[in-house]
Every structure is written in structure tokens, then in C-alpha cells.
Design a protein around this motif. Structure first.
Motif, PDB file in Angstrom:
ATOM      1  N   ARG A 204      78.165   0.145 -27.148  1.00 43.09           N
ATOM      2  CA  ARG A 204      79.146  -0.482 -28.021  1.00 43.09           C
ATOM      3  C   ARG A 204      80.501   0.196 -27.918  1.00 43.09           C
ATOM      4  O   ARG A 204      80.582   1.393 -27.628  1.00 43.09           O
ATOM      5  N   ASP A 205      81.545  -0.581 -28.164  1.00 42.98           N
ATOM      6  CA  ASP A 205      82.882   0.019 -28.140  1.00 42.98           C
ATOM      7  C   ASP A 205      83.129   0.721 -29.473  1.00 42.98           C
ATOM      8  O   ASP A 205      82.276   0.722 -30.361  1.00 42.98           O
ATOM      9  N   ALA A 206      84.336   1.304 -29.601  1.00 41.07           N
ATOM     10  CA  ALA A 206      84.626   2.105 -30.789  1.00 41.07           C
ATOM     11  C   ALA A 206      84.479   1.302 -32.068  1.00 41.07           C
ATOM     12  O   ALA A 206      84.181   1.844 -33.125  1.00 41.07           O
ATOM     13  N   SER A 207      84.661  -0.012 -31.988  1.00 38.64           N
ATOM     14  CA  SER A 207      84.543  -0.791 -33.210  1.00 38.64           C
ATOM     15  C   SER A 207      83.156  -1.411 -33.365  1.00 38.64           C
ATOM     16  O   SER A 207      82.953  -2.246 -34.231  1.00 38.64           O
ATOM     17  N   GLY A 208      82.229  -0.998 -32.538  1.00 39.40           N
ATOM     18  CA  GLY A 208      80.847  -1.413 -32.755  1.00 39.40           C
ATOM     19  C   GLY A 208      80.425  -2.695 -32.053  1.00 39.40           C
ATOM     20  O   GLY A 208      79.316  -3.172 -32.257  1.00 39.40           O
ATOM     21  N   VAL A 253      84.482   4.019 -22.467  1.00 43.00           N
ATOM     22  CA  VAL A 253      83.456   3.929 -23.510  1.00 43.00           C
ATOM     23  C   VAL A 253      82.573   5.170 -23.504  1.00 43.00           C
ATOM     24  O   VAL A 253      82.225   5.688 -22.455  1.00 43.00           O
ATOM     25  N   LEU A 254      82.245   5.647 -24.682  1.00 43.83           N
ATOM     26  CA  LEU A 254      81.294   6.747 -24.822  1.00 43.83           C
ATOM     27  C   LEU A 254      80.120   6.224 -25.628  1.00 43.83           C
ATOM     28  O   LEU A 254      80.302   5.691 -26.730  1.00 43.83           O
ATOM     29  N   TYR A 255      78.908   6.386 -25.113  1.00 41.78           N
ATOM     30  CA  TYR A 255      77.757   5.854 -25.823  1.00 41.78           C
ATOM     31  C   TYR A 255      77.570   6.577 -27.160  1.00 41.78           C
ATOM     32  O   TYR A 255      77.568   7.806 -27.211  1.00 41.78           O
ATOM     33  N   GLY A 256      77.467   5.786 -28.222  1.00 46.14           N
ATOM     34  CA  GLY A 256      77.237   6.355 -29.557  1.00 46.14           C
ATOM     35  C   GLY A 256      78.509   6.636 -30.333  1.00 46.14           C
ATOM     36  O   GLY A 256      78.457   6.986 -31.510  1.00 46.14           O
ATOM     37  N   PHE A 257      79.669   6.469 -29.680  1.00 48.93           N
ATOM     38  CA  PHE A 257      80.931   6.831 -30.329  1.00 48.93           C
ATOM     39  C   PHE A 257      81.187   6.045 -31.608  1.00 48.93           C
ATOM     40  O   PHE A 257      81.701   6.573 -32.590  1.00 48.93           O
ATOM     41  N   ASP A 258      80.814   4.763 -31.607  1.00 54.77           N
ATOM     42  CA  ASP A 258      81.072   3.945 -32.799  1.00 54.77           C
ATOM     43  C   ASP A 258      80.343   4.506 -34.021  1.00 54.77           C
ATOM     44  O   ASP A 258      80.843   4.447 -35.127  1.00 54.77           O
ATOM     45  N   ARG A 259      79.161   5.066 -33.808  1.00 55.26           N
ATOM     46  CA  ARG A 259      78.395   5.602 -34.929  1.00 55.26           C
ATOM     47  C   ARG A 259      78.741   7.064 -35.201  1.00 55.26           C
ATOM     48  O   ARG A 259      78.465   7.583 -36.270  1.00 55.26           O
ATOM     49  N   ALA A 260      79.328   7.726 -34.212  1.00 58.47           N
ATOM     50  CA  ALA A 260      79.567   9.166 -34.341  1.00 58.47           C
ATOM     51  C   ALA A 260      80.975   9.499 -34.817  1.00 58.47           C
ATOM     52  O   ALA A 260      81.212  10.579 -35.343  1.00 58.47           O
ATOM     53  N   LYS A 261      81.912   8.562 -34.668  1.00 58.89           N
ATOM     54  CA  LYS A 261      83.319   8.968 -34.806  1.00 58.89           C
ATOM     55  C   LYS A 261      83.677   9.570 -36.161  1.00 58.89           C
ATOM     56  O   LYS A 261      84.424  10.545 -36.220  1.00 58.89           O
ATOM     57  N   ASP A 262      83.129   9.029 -37.239  1.00 61.20           N
ATOM     58  CA  ASP A 262      83.458   9.595 -38.545  1.00 61.20           C
ATOM     59  C   ASP A 262      82.927  11.026 -38.681  1.00 61.20           C
ATOM     60  O   ASP A 262      83.604  11.894 -39.232  1.00 61.20           O
ATOM     61  N   GLU A 263      81.714  11.237 -38.174  1.00 63.10           N
ATOM     62  CA  GLU A 263      81.114  12.575 -38.238  1.00 63.10           C
ATOM     63  C   GLU A 263      81.863  13.551 -37.327  1.00 63.10           C
ATOM     64  O   GLU A 263      82.005  14.723 -37.640  1.00 63.10           O
ATOM     65  N   ILE A 264      82.320  13.057 -36.187  1.00 65.93           N
ATOM     66  CA  ILE A 264      83.097  13.909 -35.266  1.00 65.93           C
ATOM     67  C   ILE A 264      84.358  14.388 -35.971  1.00 65.93           C
ATOM     68  O   ILE A 264      84.712  15.562 -35.929  1.00 65.93           O
ATOM     69  N   ARG A 265      84.994  13.460 -36.651  1.00 67.78           N
ATOM     70  CA  ARG A 265      86.228  13.801 -37.346  1.00 67.78           C
ATOM     71  C   ARG A 265      85.953  14.848 -38.432  1.00 67.78           C
ATOM     72  O   ARG A 265      86.683  15.818 -38.573  1.00 67.78           O
ATOM     73  N   LYS A 266      84.870  14.608 -39.199  1.00 68.28           N
ATOM     74  CA  LYS A 266      84.538  15.541 -40.286  1.00 68.28           C
ATOM     75  C   LYS A 266      84.241  16.923 -39.730  1.00 68.28           C
ATOM     76  O   LYS A 266      84.670  17.921 -40.283  1.00 68.28           O
ATOM     77  N   ALA A 267      83.491  16.973 -38.624  1.00 70.97           N
ATOM     78  CA  ALA A 267      83.091  18.267 -38.067  1.00 70.97           C
ATOM     79  C   ALA A 267      84.196  18.869 -37.211  1.00 70.97           C
ATOM     80  O   ALA A 267      84.145  20.046 -36.867  1.00 70.97           O
ATOM     81  N   GLN A 302      88.305   9.234 -21.801  1.00 71.33           N
ATOM     82  CA  GLN A 302      87.325   9.606 -22.826  1.00 71.33           C
ATOM     83  C   GLN A 302      87.770  10.869 -23.559  1.00 71.33           C
ATOM     84  O   GLN A 302      87.653  10.958 -24.779  1.00 71.33           O
ATOM     85  N   LEU A 303      88.303  11.828 -22.801  1.00 73.64           N
ATOM     86  CA  LEU A 303      88.770  13.060 -23.424  1.00 73.64           C
ATOM     87  C   LEU A 303      89.916  12.778 -24.391  1.00 73.64           C
ATOM     88  O   LEU A 303      90.007  13.368 -25.457  1.00 73.64           O
ATOM     89  N   ARG A 304      90.760  11.841 -24.008  1.00 73.14           N
ATOM     90  CA  ARG A 304      91.897  11.514 -24.874  1.00 73.14           C
ATOM     91  C   ARG A 304      91.403  10.893 -26.182  1.00 73.14           C
ATOM     92  O   ARG A 304      91.895  11.202 -27.258  1.00 73.14           O
ATOM     93  N   ILE A 305      90.403  10.021 -26.073  1.00 72.88           N
ATOM     94  CA  ILE A 305      89.836   9.389 -27.273  1.00 72.88           C
ATOM     95  C   ILE A 305      89.238  10.464 -28.188  1.00 72.88           C
ATOM     96  O   ILE A 305      89.464  10.466 -29.394  1.00 72.88           O
ATOM     97  N   LEU A 306      88.531  11.413 -27.583  1.00 69.12           N
ATOM     98  CA  LEU A 306      87.902  12.464 -28.382  1.00 69.12           C
ATOM     99  C   LEU A 306      88.933  13.416 -28.974  1.00 69.12           C
ATOM    100  O   LEU A 306      88.808  13.874 -30.098  1.00 69.12           O
ATOM    101  N   LYS A 307      89.984  13.688 -28.198  1.00 71.96           N
ATOM    102  CA  LYS A 307      90.992  14.670 -28.624  1.00 71.96           C
ATOM    103  C   LYS A 307      91.714  14.222 -29.897  1.00 71.96           C
ATOM    104  O   LYS A 307      92.195  15.042 -30.659  1.00 71.96           O
ATOM    105  N   ARG A 308      91.770  12.925 -30.109  1.00 66.28           N
ATOM    106  CA  ARG A 308      92.428  12.437 -31.324  1.00 66.28           C
ATOM    107  C   ARG A 308      91.732  12.928 -32.572  1.00 66.28           C
ATOM    108  O   ARG A 308      92.322  13.027 -33.620  1.00 66.28           O
ATOM    109  N   ILE A 309      90.418  13.146 -32.479  1.00 66.37           N
ATOM    110  CA  ILE A 309      89.689  13.421 -33.715  1.00 66.37           C
ATOM    111  C   ILE A 309      88.921  14.740 -33.715  1.00 66.37           C
ATOM    112  O   ILE A 309      88.363  15.102 -34.733  1.00 66.37           O
TER     113      ILE A 309
END
Ligand SMILES: [Zn+2]
Length: 605
Positions: A204-208, A253-267, A302-309
Motif C-alpha cells: 500500500r502507498d502512504a495513504s493506504g 513505496v515502503l511496505y508497511g509505511f501506511d501503518r507505521a508512519k504515525d509510530e515512526i513519527r512518535k518514536a 525512500q530515505l527522503r520519505i523517512l527523513k521527514r519523520i
């Protein structure tokens, strides 16, 4: 009737919306963060809860909800609108299927395919059997019902064209099914399913939204005589993926990112694992900031997407060296993108995170919690393999660890690890520093790993900023700017829309509208949003100046500067013309141009 966009704005707070992508910090009335759209260290990205607007004072991007979503998700207007509508719980009027863009048809097709796979997993063919063998099998492998549902895991039946037939019934053409990556055209010209007898993981993409699939063969483990097991023996792949399509760009696309992004940001950290199964099992074990990269190195996108959060990448490491190469490459790239890197070391005897979770979820939680800095990992590993008491061993340890130290961005950290290494192998720091200077990074190459190109950097020019400040100040407090507005040199406004706004506002002020809200209300609708945005920019720029007289002076300075900027630009053009006239030996023209040049040059002195 309100437009869907207005409905969305009324229901979705812009601060909350943006918070779900990047971390914002409160700053006075507004919220701030380093801009997600250009590389910067000091935060110039500002969000106003009062105005429901965002703006970056570094790159000049800004706008409302939809502009942010289009920018950060890389979506077209219509897709961004649909995403926002979904989040706000608003029903958009459905378009005629025939008129829908090819892209949204592909997405619908993939969604239908995901449902097909899900139901194939859950429905046993034999009504006597309450649970399908595939479902029973993946449950035995440790997957909980909740996880299967959350990740929408499915099954592609062991048949040639069941999916193709189901999709044709839904009026998709063979060509569409093929373009979505789900069918393959045979030499005879018929189409058959790409995925057969595989456990299906929707990607899934970032928006699920489902944009592709990964299919994994499992049953060679239960049934070594199964055709898929034979396929593996004959060199077939354990995993196959949807190829690159209109909607699936695997470098983004990163597998699982749509479900992980909020937790990534928190952590403020992301856990990188290899396979889809690892990712899914990690989430099941409560380590929900995990995404899978599936065998390839992380891409700059992918790194850029992750680096935002997130600031830290935690990578799971297998104890044996095999399969480490992709991880190592990812981490080298992550270093050049400025991530802090950690290694989560799997306990002895476990080959992957999924294994660890099956054994005991707490085991995997602890593995992630106790992740060590990457240099520590390489130092420990080198010390375990080579004897630092022997000269040869010391040299090898240093040679293995120094390139890792070299990749560190911070000089303080480098110093720390040189000290550690020096202590571990009993060699003075001085020679180690010398070695470090010539150490080669990334797989024996002296070329530093490819840096992340700065995303679409577009410096707002000074004129644009001055125009925003001036117009915004006028819109913020029309009454106080009554005299200034007449003094604004119209030719000095470069932007057509800004000139139009200036004229409109001036006309409204002649009708005695002196108050901000009244002015906004009186503006024609097509200009209102831009004006709100301009007012917000001026508000932030003028924030520190409380004194009314100083503010007024600021505006006068701004007008003078605009005139100067215009003159500079004019001088630049004039000097081009002058050079041309010189080449043409056109004395007459040269004289006129030089007179204007001198006149202007004096003015801006
Ligand atoms: Zn920016």
C-alpha cells in the motif's frame, strides 16, 4: 452549497493533518518545523491553526490542506482531494467509471484484486472444512487474525486465471489487468494470472491504497511435492512482486509505511526489516514503527520519505554475514542522508524478526530496544572475529571499523569512536586519525555514497518575498496602510496575480473597507485564498514588531526595496541591450540606453 474542499477544511484541522506527516513544535500562535520540502536545519515551515494555512519561508511553498497533500504525497489534485475526503469522512460525488482517469481505474482494479485474494484466503472450497488450508497454514506460522485483517493478507488460488476471470466480470479489460501487473500475456495471446498459489501481501502507498502485491510461496514447507515447491527447486522465486506500473513505483513505496508512519513519527525512529512477513510479525509483536525493504537497498526517495519523520534508522541484523550486503548499503546511504544508525541484533539461532516473534514477541521488542550504535556493532563484530592481541588482528579490526567511523556526520561522534577503537585495540589515537583520513568508505570505493539530492529546491526570490510582505501587510490591516497603497509603484510588482490583488484591494479600500475580515469577505472568491495566504506570510514576518509606527516604517522600507529590486532587474536588461548596441555600433541607441542606465543607477545608490 459548500464545495468539498470547504467541507474538508471545516472538518480537518490543518495542524493535525500536517502533524500526521511531520513533527510540529508550538511557536507562539503558530506551529513550526524544518520544511519537509527542502533541506534545512532551522525551521522555516510555519502552520497557522487560526488561518488553517501553512507556508515555508525557506522555499516559498505554501497553501491550504490540498496543497500540502499534493506536495507531500506527490498526488494530483483529484487524488489529493479523494484522500482528504476519506480522512474527513466526506463522500465525494462518484465520477462515471468511464471518465475516471486510468490511474484511478488501476487503483480500483487493485483494490478489487485485494478483496478477491482476501476472500480466497478465507473461503474454504469444501463447505465441510470451516477454515481454508492456506489460512490454517499461515495461522500456524504465527499470524494472528487481527494481523491478517489489518494487513489484508490474502491468497492467490492455485489456478491459471481465476483472478483474470473475476476481474473481467467486473468489466476490466485484459489490457488493464496486465497494466496493473496482475496478468501475463502468453505467447498464444491469452492472459493468465501472474500470482498463483501464493500468499498475497498487498503493498500500500502512504495513504493506504493498494498499489501492488508481493506474493510468497509457502506451501513447499507443508507439501514438498506441491507444484510451487517444485518451482522453487527449479529456480522459481520465493517472493514475486508486481512490476513497476502506473501506480506502483517500487523506489518510493515502503511496505508497511501506511501503518507505521504515525509510530515512526512518535518514536522518531524507523525499524528496517527484510521481508513482508518480518514487517507484519513485528507489528503484531507491538513494534509498530517497522517497514520492510525486501531485499534491495533503500532508495534516495525512500530515505527522503523517512527523513521527514524520523532521525534514527534501526536495522535488524542477522548474526551471519549473508544477506547483510543490502542492509549495509541501505545504512551507508542513510548515513549520507544524516540518519543516526543502529543495529538490532537478533538473538543467536534466530534467522529473522518473524522467527523471533514466533518464539516470543518480547524477544523482538527487546532486540529493537537494545539496538546498538552501528559503529559499536561493527567494532564488536570485528573484535569477535580477529585477535586484537596480534598485530595482524589489530590492523584488520581498524580496517573494518574505520570506514564506519568515517561515515559519521558529527566530528564529536568520530572522536568518541576513535577513542573507543584506540582503547579496544591498544593503538594510539593519533595514528588512527591518520588512517581515518585515508580510509575508504562504502564497499572499498573511495567515492562517498551517493548523497540525497535536495528535493526540488526552489529559492523564493527576494522580490516575491517583498511583494508578499507588502501585500500581506496591507490585507492584514488595510486602514493602517491607506497612505502606503497609493505609493506602491505598480510597475515594481512582478507577479501578475499580485498586481491584480493590489488593484482589487485598492479599489475596495476606496469603498471605505478598512478592516481585515471585512476586506477578505468583500474580495472576489478567486482571490480570497491567495489573500489569506499573503496575510499569513506578512503576519509571521511582522510578528516581532509590535509597535505600530515601526510596522508602518517596515512597509515603507519594503516599498523602497521593491522599487530597488525592480531597478536592478531593469539595469540588468539595460546592460544586455547596451552590449548589443555596442556590437551593432548603434550610437544613437547607445546614447539613450546609457542615459537611462545612469539615471537608474543613481536612483538605487
Ligand atoms: Zn521549504
Amino acid at each position: 452549497m459548500a464545495s468539498p474542499l470547504e467541507d474538508i477544511k471545516a472538518r480537518l484541522d490543518i495542524v493535525e493533518l500536517i502533524q500526521s506527516y511531520i513533527r510540529l513544535n508550538k511557536a507562539g500562535m503558530n506551529w513550526k518545523a524544518p520544511c519537509p520540502f527542502h533541506a534545512e536545519k532551522t525551521p522555516s515551515f510555519v502552520v497557522s491553526p487560526a488561518r488553517q494555512i501553512w507556508h515555508c519561508f525557506g522555499c516559498g511553498k505554501g497553501g491550504s490542506h490540498i496543497d500540502f497533500i499534493m506536495e507531500i504525497e506527490g498526488l494530483e489534485f483529484r487524488d489529493a482531494l479523494e484522500l482528504l475526503a476519506r480522512r474527513a469522512g466526506i463522500e465525494l460525488k462518484r465520477e462515471d467509471p468511464k471518465l475516471r482517469s486510468e490511474k484511478s481505474r488501476a487503483l480500483q482494479l487493485l483494490e478489487d484484486a485485494a478483496r478477491f485474494f482476501e476472500s480466497a484466503l478465507h473461503n474454504a472450497k469444501d463447505p465441510q472444512i470451516r477454515i481454508s488450508p492456506q489460512l490454517a497454514y499461515i495461522k500456524k506460522r504465527g499470524l494472528a487474525d487481527e494481523t491478517i485483517k489489518d494487513f489484508r493478507i490474502g491468497y492467490a488460488p492455485d489456478a491459471w486465471d481465476l483472478l483474470c476471470r473475476a476481474l473481467r466480470q467486473k468489466k476490466y479489460t485484459d489490457a488493464e489487468i496486465e497494466r496493473a501487473g496482475l496478468a501475463i500475456k502468453s505467447e498464444q495471446g491469452s492472459f493468465y494470472d501472474r500470482f498463483r498459489n501464493r500468499i498475497m501481501f498487498p503493498i500500500r502507498d502512504a495513504s493506504g491504497r493498494v498499489v501492488g502485491f508481493g506474493g510468497r510461496i509457502f506451501d513447499e514447507l507443508v507439501n514438498p511435492k506441491a507444484s510451487s515447491a517444485k518451482a522453487i527447486q527449479e529456480g522459481g522465486a520465493k517472493y514475486i512482486n508486481t512490476p513497476q506500473t502506473l501506480v506502483y513505483d517500487k523506489s518510493r513505496v515502503l511496505y508497511g509505511f501506511d501503518r507505521a508512519k504515525d509510530e515512526i513519527r512518535k518514536a522518531n525512529a524507523v525499524v528496517l526489516v527484510e521481508g513482508y512477513m518480518d514487517c507484519v510479525m513485528s507489528h503484531q509483536a507491538g513494534v509498530k514503527h517497522a517497514v520492510a525493504v525486501s531485499g534491495t537497498a533503500l532508495t534516495p526517495d525512500q530515505l527522503r520519505i523517512l527523513k521527514r519523520i524520523a532521525g534514527t534508522i534501526v536495522s535488524s541484523f542477522d548474526r551471519d554475514a549473508a544477506g547483510e550486503l543490502a542492509t549495509k548499503r541501505s545504512l551507508d546511504l542513510a548515513a549520507s542522508a544524516g540518519f543516526e544508525r543502529k543495529a538490532a541484533l537478533l538473538p543467536e539461532g534466530l534467522k529473522d524478526p518473524a522467527d523471533a516473534v514466533v518464539r516470543d514477541p518480547a524477544l523482538w521488542q527487546r532486540t529493537v530496544r537494545e539496538a546498538v550504535p552501528i559503529v559499536q556493532y561493527f567494532l564488536d563484530r570485528a573484535l569477535a572475529r580477529h585477535n586484537p592481541a596480534a598485530a595482524e588482528g589489530r590492523r584488520t579490526v581498524a580496517a573494518e571499523v574505520l570506514p564506519e567511523i568515517k561515515l559519521l556526520a558529527s566530528e564529536v561522534e568520530k572522536a568518541h569512536w576513535i577513542q573507543e577503537l584506540s582503547r579496544a585495540i591498544g593503538i594510539g589515537e593519533e595514528p588512527l586519525w591518520r588512517e581515518l583520513a585515508v580510509a575508504k568508505t562504502a564497499g572499498g570505493s573511495a567515492v562517498p555514497p551517493r548523497a540525497i539530492p535536495a528535493p526540488g529546491r526552489q529559492e523564493p526570490n527576494r522580490r516575491a518575498q517583498l511583494e508578499s510582505l507588502l501585500l500581506g501587510a496591507v490585507i492584514l490591516n488595510p486602514a493602517a496602510c491607506r497612505e502606503h497603497i497609493a505609493a506602491v509603484p505598480r510597475h515594481a510588482i512582478a507577479n501578475d496575480r499580485n498586481r491584480q490583488i493590489l488593484e482589487t484591494v485598492a479599489a475596495l479600500m476606496e469603498r471605505d473597507i478598512g478592516e481585515h475580515d471585512a476586506l477578505l469577505a468583500a474580495l472576489p472568491e478567486e482571490l480570497r485564498e491567495s489573500c489569506r495566504h499573503l496575510a499569513f506570510q506578512a503576519e509571521v514576518m511582522l510578528e516581532r514588531i509590535e509597535n505600530a509606527a515601526e510596522r508602518s516604517n517596515e512597509i515603507l522600507v519594503c516599498i523602497a526595496e521593491l522599487e530597488r529590486e525592480w531597478a536592478r532587474e531593469r539595469l540588468r536588461l539595460l546592460s544586455q541591450d547596451i552590449r548589443q548596441a555596442e556590437r551593432d555600433r548603434d550610437q544613437e541607441k547607445l546614447k539613450i540606453l546609457l542615459t537611462e542606465f545612469q539615471h537608474l543607477a543613481e536612483k538605487i545608490r
